[in-house]
Design a protein around this motif. Structure first.
Motif, PDB file in Angstrom:
ATOM      1  N   PRO A   1     -68.329  -3.483  -7.187  1.00 12.25           N
ATOM      2  CA  PRO A   1     -67.200  -2.641  -7.599  1.00 12.25           C
ATOM      3  C   PRO A   1     -66.606  -1.800  -6.472  1.00 12.25           C
ATOM      4  N   ASN A   2     -67.147  -1.898  -5.263  1.00  9.15           N
ATOM      5  CA  ASN A   2     -66.721  -1.023  -4.169  1.00  9.15           C
ATOM      6  C   ASN A   2     -65.483  -1.571  -3.457  1.00  9.15           C
ATOM      7  N   LYS A   3     -64.655  -0.648  -2.988  1.00  2.79           N
ATOM      8  CA  LYS A   3     -63.456  -1.017  -2.241  1.00  2.79           C
ATOM      9  C   LYS A   3     -63.712  -1.147  -0.737  1.00  2.79           C
ATOM     10  N   LYS A   4     -64.728  -0.430  -0.236  1.00  2.00           N
ATOM     11  CA  LYS A   4     -64.957  -0.414   1.204  1.00  2.00           C
ATOM     12  C   LYS A   4     -66.407  -0.723   1.570  1.00  2.00           C
ATOM     13  N   VAL A   5     -67.142  -1.322   0.646  1.00  4.29           N
ATOM     14  CA  VAL A   5     -68.557  -1.630   0.883  1.00  4.29           C
ATOM     15  C   VAL A   5     -68.782  -3.115   0.657  1.00  4.29           C
ATOM     16  N   THR A   6     -69.440  -3.770   1.621  1.00  4.87           N
ATOM     17  CA  THR A   6     -69.765  -5.193   1.536  1.00  4.87           C
ATOM     18  C   THR A   6     -71.280  -5.359   1.561  1.00  4.87           C
ATOM     19  N   PHE A   7     -71.791  -6.284   0.743  1.00  4.21           N
ATOM     20  CA  PHE A   7     -73.225  -6.546   0.663  1.00  4.21           C
ATOM     21  C   PHE A   7     -73.528  -7.928   1.248  1.00  4.21           C
ATOM     22  N   PHE A   8     -74.604  -7.995   2.034  1.00  2.00           N
ATOM     23  CA  PHE A   8     -75.069  -9.258   2.605  1.00  2.00           C
ATOM     24  C   PHE A   8     -76.480  -9.521   2.068  1.00  2.00           C
ATOM     25  N   TYR A   9     -76.589 -10.515   1.187  1.00  2.00           N
ATOM     26  CA  TYR A   9     -77.864 -10.808   0.539  1.00  2.00           C
ATOM     27  C   TYR A   9     -78.611 -11.918   1.276  1.00  2.00           C
ATOM     28  N   ASP A  10     -79.919 -11.742   1.400  1.00  2.00           N
ATOM     29  CA  ASP A  10     -80.799 -12.825   1.829  1.00  2.00           C
ATOM     30  C   ASP A  10     -80.982 -13.794   0.656  1.00  2.00           C
ATOM     31  N   PRO A  11     -81.625 -14.951   0.877  1.00  2.00           N
ATOM     32  CA  PRO A  11     -81.933 -15.831  -0.262  1.00  2.00           C
ATOM     33  C   PRO A  11     -82.667 -15.073  -1.369  1.00  2.00           C
ATOM     34  N   ILE A  12     -82.279 -15.349  -2.604  1.00  2.00           N
ATOM     35  CA  ILE A  12     -82.778 -14.605  -3.764  1.00  2.00           C
ATOM     36  C   ILE A  12     -83.852 -15.428  -4.466  1.00  2.00           C
ATOM     37  N   ASN A  13     -85.014 -14.822  -4.668  1.00  2.26           N
ATOM     38  CA  ASN A  13     -86.105 -15.460  -5.411  1.00  2.26           C
ATOM     39  C   ASN A  13     -86.019 -15.063  -6.882  1.00  2.26           C
ATOM     40  N   ILE A  14     -86.148 -16.062  -7.757  1.00  2.00           N
ATOM     41  CA  ILE A  14     -86.024 -15.845  -9.197  1.00  2.00           C
ATOM     42  C   ILE A  14     -87.337 -16.229  -9.869  1.00  2.00           C
ATOM     43  N   SER A  15     -87.766 -15.402 -10.801  1.00  2.00           N
ATOM     44  CA  SER A  15     -88.970 -15.710 -11.572  1.00  2.00           C
ATOM     45  C   SER A  15     -88.729 -15.386 -13.042  1.00  2.00           C
ATOM     46  N   PHE A  16     -89.224 -16.281 -13.912  1.00  2.00           N
ATOM     47  CA  PHE A  16     -89.162 -16.106 -15.360  1.00  2.00           C
ATOM     48  C   PHE A  16     -90.574 -15.811 -15.859  1.00  2.00           C
ATOM     49  N   SER A  17     -90.674 -14.871 -16.789  1.00  2.00           N
ATOM     50  CA  SER A  17     -91.974 -14.564 -17.381  1.00  2.00           C
ATOM     51  C   SER A  17     -91.789 -14.192 -18.842  1.00  2.00           C
TER      52      SER A  17
ATOM     53  N   SER B   1     -67.181   0.144   9.542  1.00  2.00           N
ATOM     54  CA  SER B   1     -67.730  -0.569  10.703  1.00  2.00           C
ATOM     55  C   SER B   1     -69.226  -0.335  10.867  1.00  2.00           C
ATOM     56  N   LEU B   2     -69.831   0.385   9.940  1.00  2.00           N
ATOM     57  CA  LEU B   2     -71.252   0.717  10.014  1.00  2.00           C
ATOM     58  C   LEU B   2     -72.063  -0.244   9.160  1.00  2.00           C
ATOM     59  N   LYS B   3     -73.155  -0.785   9.741  1.00  2.00           N
ATOM     60  CA  LYS B   3     -74.058  -1.671   9.021  1.00  2.00           C
ATOM     61  C   LYS B   3     -75.444  -1.043   8.960  1.00  2.00           C
ATOM     62  N   THR B   4     -76.046  -1.117   7.793  1.00  2.00           N
ATOM     63  CA  THR B   4     -77.388  -0.575   7.620  1.00  2.00           C
ATOM     64  C   THR B   4     -78.428  -1.671   7.853  1.00  2.00           C
ATOM     65  N   LYS B   5     -79.679  -1.258   7.917  1.00  2.00           N
ATOM     66  CA  LYS B   5     -80.767  -2.224   7.982  1.00  2.00           C
ATOM     67  C   LYS B   5     -80.998  -2.830   6.599  1.00  2.00           C
ATOM     68  N   LYS B   6     -81.740  -3.919   6.578  1.00  2.00           N
ATOM     69  CA  LYS B   6     -82.016  -4.582   5.307  1.00  2.00           C
ATOM     70  C   LYS B   6     -83.005  -3.765   4.479  1.00  2.00           C
ATOM     71  N   VAL B   7     -82.704  -3.669   3.211  1.00  2.00           N
ATOM     72  CA  VAL B   7     -83.606  -3.006   2.265  1.00  2.00           C
ATOM     73  C   VAL B   7     -83.843  -3.961   1.096  1.00  2.00           C
ATOM     74  N   GLY B   8     -85.013  -3.861   0.509  1.00  2.00           N
ATOM     75  CA  GLY B   8     -85.335  -4.722  -0.620  1.00  2.00           C
ATOM     76  C   GLY B   8     -84.748  -4.200  -1.918  1.00  2.00           C
ATOM     77  N   ILE B   9     -84.302  -5.102  -2.759  1.00  2.00           N
ATOM     78  CA  ILE B   9     -83.838  -4.737  -4.097  1.00  2.00           C
ATOM     79  C   ILE B   9     -84.483  -5.683  -5.104  1.00  2.00           C
ATOM     80  N   ARG B  10     -84.631  -5.189  -6.305  1.00  2.00           N
ATOM     81  CA  ARG B  10     -85.179  -5.989  -7.409  1.00  2.00           C
ATOM     82  C   ARG B  10     -84.290  -5.811  -8.628  1.00  2.00           C
ATOM     83  N   VAL B  11     -83.910  -6.930  -9.214  1.00  2.00           N
ATOM     84  CA  VAL B  11     -83.081  -6.927 -10.418  1.00  2.00           C
ATOM     85  C   VAL B  11     -83.940  -7.434 -11.574  1.00  2.00           C
ATOM     86  N   LYS B  12     -84.029  -6.639 -12.626  1.00  2.00           N
ATOM     87  CA  LYS B  12     -84.790  -7.029 -13.815  1.00  2.00           C
ATOM     88  C   LYS B  12     -83.853  -7.103 -15.008  1.00  2.00           C
ATOM     89  N   CYS B  13     -83.912  -8.231 -15.716  1.00  2.00           N
ATOM     90  CA  CYS B  13     -83.085  -8.445 -16.904  1.00  2.00           C
ATOM     91  C   CYS B  13     -84.005  -8.639 -18.105  1.00  2.00           C
TER      92      CYS B  13
END
Length: 259
Positions: free
Chosen positions: A126-142, A211-223
């Motif tokens: 939803p951001n106008k001035k923020v871009t996200f760069f994702y690494d490969p996403i691992n998915i698990s079902f339980s 023009s500023l880039k941050t370091k990579k941080v981990g995120i977890r999405v739970k549905c």
């Protein structure tokens, strides 16, 4: 006129030495002992006043005061910088939702599970001035802490004000299950004909703000809130996804622990 003879002041003894004085004569002088000699040369003891510590205490108080003032100033400046950053960019977290989920295969035996799911996920920035760069996403079902499938999504660059649809296949090709896991799954299917399902996505993301880039941080999405029905024939079944809620959490790793 006859001469008078006067006795000597100190009569001599037989060996020629003077006789000691008797009855009223002065006491003989004895040599001073070591203690008397030491006390004679020892300086007089004068107690010293206690050292003054007022100056040292005042220095410590000044150091503590300036340190506290410095910390408060840094916190205040950081708060101002954060407020300016928020006003300029208004960053928001990305959001994820499950668009559709189909169960193509779900075969449960006494020791193994073979499953296959078709998953469609929608990612929103939803951001106008923020871009996200994702690494490969691992998915698990339980389902009730029993792993029933896994998959992945490729790396993704999520541009500003962007909505991206992600599709993948999540499967389990004959994973061995213990007796308790098999019993739990069969009990759910027998009583309710459906299984509760939890989807978990794990990845690392880099954020670009201007023009500023941050370091990579981990995120977890739970549905949560998904219910699946096991297909009885070759036709796949659709899972209920209307009440699905996906939460995005940061994963911060400190040494050996991840929060």
């Amino acid at each position: 006129m006859a001469d008078r003879v006067y006795p000597a002041a100190k009569p001599a003894t037989a060996n020629g030495t003077a006789a000691p004085a008797v009855n009223g004569g002065a006491n003989p002088a004895f040599p001073a002992n070591k203690a008397q000699l030491y006390n004679a040369t020892r300086p007089t003891y004068r107690p010293q006043p206690p050292p003054r510590r007022k100056h040292r205490r005042s220095c410590c108080c000044c150091c503590c005061l300036w340190t506290t003032f410095f910390i408060i100033t840094i916190v205040f400046l950081a708060a101002i910088a954060g407020a300016i950053f928020w006003v300029l960019y208004r960053p928001q977290r990305p959001s994820f939702s499950v668009s559709s989920l189909q169960v193509s295969q779900f075969n449960l035996t006494s020791t193994k599970l073979v499953s296959k799911f078709n998953l469609t996920v929608i990612a929103r920035n939803p951001n106008k001035k923020v871009t996200f760069f994702y690494d490969p996403i691992n998915i698990s079902f339980s389902s009730d802490d029993v792993d029933i499938g896994s998959g992945s999504l490729p790396a993704l660059t999520h541009g500003t004000k962007n909505v991206t649809t992600l599709k993948t296949v999540v499967s389990n090709s004959g994973q061995n299950l213990d007796d308790s896991a098999v019993s739990a799954l069969r009990s759910k299917l027998k009583n309710k004909k459906t299984l509760p399902l939890e989807i978990q996505l794990d990845t690392k993301v880099k954020v670009k703000v201007g023009s500023l880039k941050t370091k990579k941080v981990g995120i977890r999405v739970k549905c949560n809130g998904i219910k699946i029905t096991v297909p009885t024939g070759k036709s796949p079944t659709k899972a209920t996804t209307s009440d699905v809620k996906c939460n995005v959490d940061l994963r911060v790793k400190i040494w050996k622990w991840t929060f």
